[in-house]
Design a protein around this motif. Structure first.
Motif, mmCIF file in Angstrom:
data_model
loop_
_atom_site.group_PDB
_atom_site.id
_atom_site.type_symbol
_atom_site.label_atom_id
_atom_site.label_comp_id
_atom_site.label_asym_id
_atom_site.label_seq_id
_atom_site.Cartn_x
_atom_site.Cartn_y
_atom_site.Cartn_z
ATOM 1 N N TRP A 97 107.513 28.017 60.490
ATOM 2 C CA TRP A 97 107.975 29.371 60.163
ATOM 3 C C TRP A 97 107.834 29.706 58.686
ATOM 4 C CZ3 TRP A 97 113.214 29.266 63.350
ATOM 5 C CH2 TRP A 97 112.908 29.300 64.712
ATOM 6 N N LYS A 98 107.526 28.713 57.860
ATOM 7 C CA LYS A 98 107.365 28.929 56.414
ATOM 8 C C LYS A 98 108.605 29.630 55.842
ATOM 9 C CE LYS A 98 102.437 28.662 57.092
ATOM 10 N NZ LYS A 98 101.093 28.989 56.654
ATOM 11 N N MET A 99 108.438 30.552 54.899
ATOM 12 C CA MET A 99 109.614 31.195 54.290
ATOM 13 C C MET A 99 109.964 32.461 55.078
ATOM 14 S SD MET A 99 110.419 31.901 50.257
ATOM 15 C CE MET A 99 109.592 33.488 50.122
ATOM 16 N N GLY B 154 103.409 17.329 53.162
ATOM 17 C CA GLY B 154 102.081 17.513 52.597
ATOM 18 C C GLY B 154 101.353 18.757 53.070
ATOM 19 N N HIS B 155 102.103 19.780 53.475
ATOM 20 C CA HIS B 155 101.430 21.034 53.830
ATOM 21 C C HIS B 155 100.621 21.528 52.629
ATOM 22 C CE1 HIS B 155 100.750 25.218 54.870
ATOM 23 N NE2 HIS B 155 100.947 24.856 56.129
ATOM 24 N N SER B 156 99.500 22.167 52.889
ATOM 25 C CA SER B 156 98.621 22.574 51.780
ATOM 26 C C SER B 156 99.313 23.552 50.826
ATOM 27 C CB SER B 156 97.326 23.183 52.313
ATOM 28 O OG SER B 156 97.590 24.326 53.084
ATOM 29 N N TYR C 167 95.550 18.422 61.092
ATOM 30 C CA TYR C 167 94.378 18.823 60.315
ATOM 31 C C TYR C 167 94.406 20.340 60.179
ATOM 32 C CZ TYR C 167 89.699 20.446 59.329
ATOM 33 O OH TYR C 167 88.657 21.125 58.781
ATOM 34 N N GLU C 168 94.563 20.792 58.939
ATOM 35 C CA GLU C 168 94.639 22.236 58.690
ATOM 36 C C GLU C 168 93.682 22.629 57.567
ATOM 37 O OE1 GLU C 168 98.657 24.007 59.994
ATOM 38 O OE2 GLU C 168 98.954 23.111 58.036
ATOM 39 N N PRO C 169 92.475 23.070 57.930
ATOM 40 C CA PRO C 169 91.557 23.505 56.868
ATOM 41 C C PRO C 169 92.165 24.688 56.115
ATOM 42 C CG PRO C 169 90.721 24.132 59.054
ATOM 43 C CD PRO C 169 91.918 23.260 59.276
ATOM 44 N N ILE D 211 93.939 28.835 57.135
ATOM 45 C CA ILE D 211 95.391 29.075 57.168
ATOM 46 C C ILE D 211 95.702 30.509 56.746
ATOM 47 C CG2 ILE D 211 97.612 28.465 56.143
ATOM 48 C CD1 ILE D 211 96.664 25.603 55.964
ATOM 49 N N GLY D 212 96.294 31.241 57.667
ATOM 50 C CA GLY D 212 96.739 32.596 57.355
ATOM 51 C C GLY D 212 95.609 33.584 57.119
ATOM 52 N N THR D 213 94.386 33.200 57.459
ATOM 53 C CA THR D 213 93.229 34.054 57.175
ATOM 54 C C THR D 213 92.697 34.752 58.415
ATOM 55 O OG1 THR D 213 91.754 32.184 57.579
ATOM 56 C CG2 THR D 213 92.448 32.553 55.303
ATOM 57 N N GLY E 266 95.724 26.320 61.709
ATOM 58 C CA GLY E 266 94.951 27.300 60.942
ATOM 59 C C GLY E 266 94.602 28.484 61.819
ATOM 60 N N SER E 267 95.432 29.553 61.743
ATOM 61 C CA SER E 267 95.190 30.786 62.498
ATOM 62 C C SER E 267 95.092 30.556 64.002
ATOM 63 C CB SER E 267 93.934 31.505 61.982
ATOM 64 O OG SER E 267 94.123 31.945 60.648
ATOM 65 N N VAL E 268 95.904 29.622 64.519
ATOM 66 C CA VAL E 268 95.955 29.433 65.976
ATOM 67 C C VAL E 268 96.691 30.620 66.603
ATOM 68 C CG1 VAL E 268 96.872 27.999 67.849
ATOM 69 C CG2 VAL E 268 95.917 26.913 65.804
ATOM 70 N N VAL F 135 101.258 25.753 64.253
ATOM 71 C CA VAL F 135 101.056 27.203 64.300
ATOM 72 C C VAL F 135 101.922 27.870 63.249
ATOM 73 C CG1 VAL F 135 101.113 29.220 65.798
ATOM 74 C CG2 VAL F 135 100.793 26.936 66.801
ATOM 75 N N GLY F 136 101.333 28.685 62.393
ATOM 76 C CA GLY F 136 102.108 29.407 61.397
ATOM 77 C C GLY F 136 102.479 30.796 61.895
ATOM 78 N N GLY F 137 101.704 31.782 61.487
ATOM 79 C CA GLY F 137 102.016 33.186 61.759
ATOM 80 C C GLY F 137 102.400 33.475 63.205
ATOM 81 N N ALA F 138 101.618 32.965 64.144
ATOM 82 C CA ALA F 138 101.872 33.288 65.554
ATOM 83 C C ALA F 138 103.159 32.648 66.072
ATOM 84 C CB ALA F 138 100.674 32.856 66.417
HETATM 85 P P1 PGA Z 1 98.679 29.999 60.264
HETATM 86 O O1 PGA Z 1 99.410 28.828 59.449
HETATM 87 O O2 PGA Z 1 98.785 29.680 61.720
HETATM 88 O O3 PGA Z 1 99.457 31.244 59.883
HETATM 89 O O4 PGA Z 1 97.269 30.041 59.790
HETATM 90 C C1 PGA Z 1 99.262 27.479 59.863
HETATM 91 C C2 PGA Z 1 100.000 26.568 58.901
HETATM 92 O O5 PGA Z 1 99.940 26.789 57.685
HETATM 93 O O6 PGA Z 1 100.663 25.602 59.335
#
Ligand code: PGA
Length: 249
Positions: A12-14, A97-99, A168-170, A174-176, A211-213, A232-235
């Motif tokens: 969920w990040k911030m 170790g998140h990017s 593995y998160e290129p 991420i978020g793109t 990465g944008s899943v 999964v971030g945003g979604a």
């Molecule tokens: P994203 O983020 O799904 O919004 O690209 C993934 C993450 O940073 O873990």
């Protein structure tokens, strides 16, 4: 066929207060139901919402992970939290170790120490790695990932594989909205697994893609032989979308 049970985790990040986290988990529980799931499910709220999330998830199949942990047990480390503090909220694990943390200065040595501290504190770990677009275009992806994985696993024992997953998160994905193709993600996850196999049982290790899943891309990504789930971030902020990704795993 692997015996590995998939893991779908929502970072969920911030985002989300304790109240919002509780509402999200309640909705997620309703969507996923109380029966056995074929996958492990986790959400990673901000530290301020860990306790509320853990309480809301109690008695369900949803596990709770922090987004980061400090390697020290206590002391003068303003803004940081220890593994024991995370465990005391009722949470089960932590990302490390998140990017976005590495971009803010977290080093390979810190990542290694934090993996050790988390495992010692009884937490499960999702260790993150991933290359930048520049590194990929320069043909440096494999070497870079190998360095991050070897460093992150430096102090891990072979028999700890059950409490560890690698995501593995290129960074370019991420978020793109630019999800890696299943071929690229599979190739990188297979590489991560083979490097990790120098330390632990590669066949037992869960390797996730992140990465944008989205619900549209998750199924094909997770059906790749070396992809055992998703970070999964945003979604993941939307319980409907996250539940759809879990069901697609
Ligand atoms: P994203 O983020 O799904 O919004 O690209 C993934 C993450 O940073 O873990």
């Amino acid at each position: 066929m692997s015996e590995r049970r998939p893991l779908v985790a929502g970072n969920w990040k911030m985002n989300k207060t304790g109240v919002e986290a509780r509402e999200t988990v309640a909705r997620l529980r309703a969507l996923l139901g109380d029966g056995e799931l074929p996958v492990d499910v986790a959400v990673c709220p901000p530290a301020t919402a860990l306790e509320a999330t853990a309480r809301a998830a109690s008695g369900s199949h949803i596990r709770v992970y922090a987004q980061a942990v400090h390697e020290k047990a206590s002391g003068a480390h303003t803004g940081e939290i220890s593994a024991a503090m995370i465990a005391a909220t009722g949470a089960d694990g932590t990302l490390i170790g998140h990017s976005e943390r590495r971009a803010a200065g977290e080093t390979d040595d810190q990542v290694a120490a934090r993996v050790r501290a988390a495992l010692d504190g009884g937490l499960s770990v999702i260790l993150c790695c991933g290359e930048s677009l520049e590194q990929r275009e320069a043909g440096e992806t494999e070497e870079w990932l190998a360095g991050q994985v070897r460093a992150g696993l430096a102090d891990v024992a072979a028999d700890e594989v059950g409490r560890l997953a690698i995501a593995y998160e290129p960074i370019w994905a991420i978020g793109t909205g630019r999800t890696a193709t299943p071929e690229i993600a599979q190739e990188a996850c297979a590489h991560v697994r083979s490097v990790a196999a120098g330390t632990l049982d590669g066949a037992a290790l869960r390797v996730l893609y992140g990465g944008s899943v989205t619900p549209d891309t998750a199924g094909e990504l997770m059906s790749q032989p070396d992809i055992d789930g998703a970070l999964v971030g945003g979604a993941s902020l939307d319980p409907e979308a996250f539940a759809a990704i879990v069901r697609g795993a």
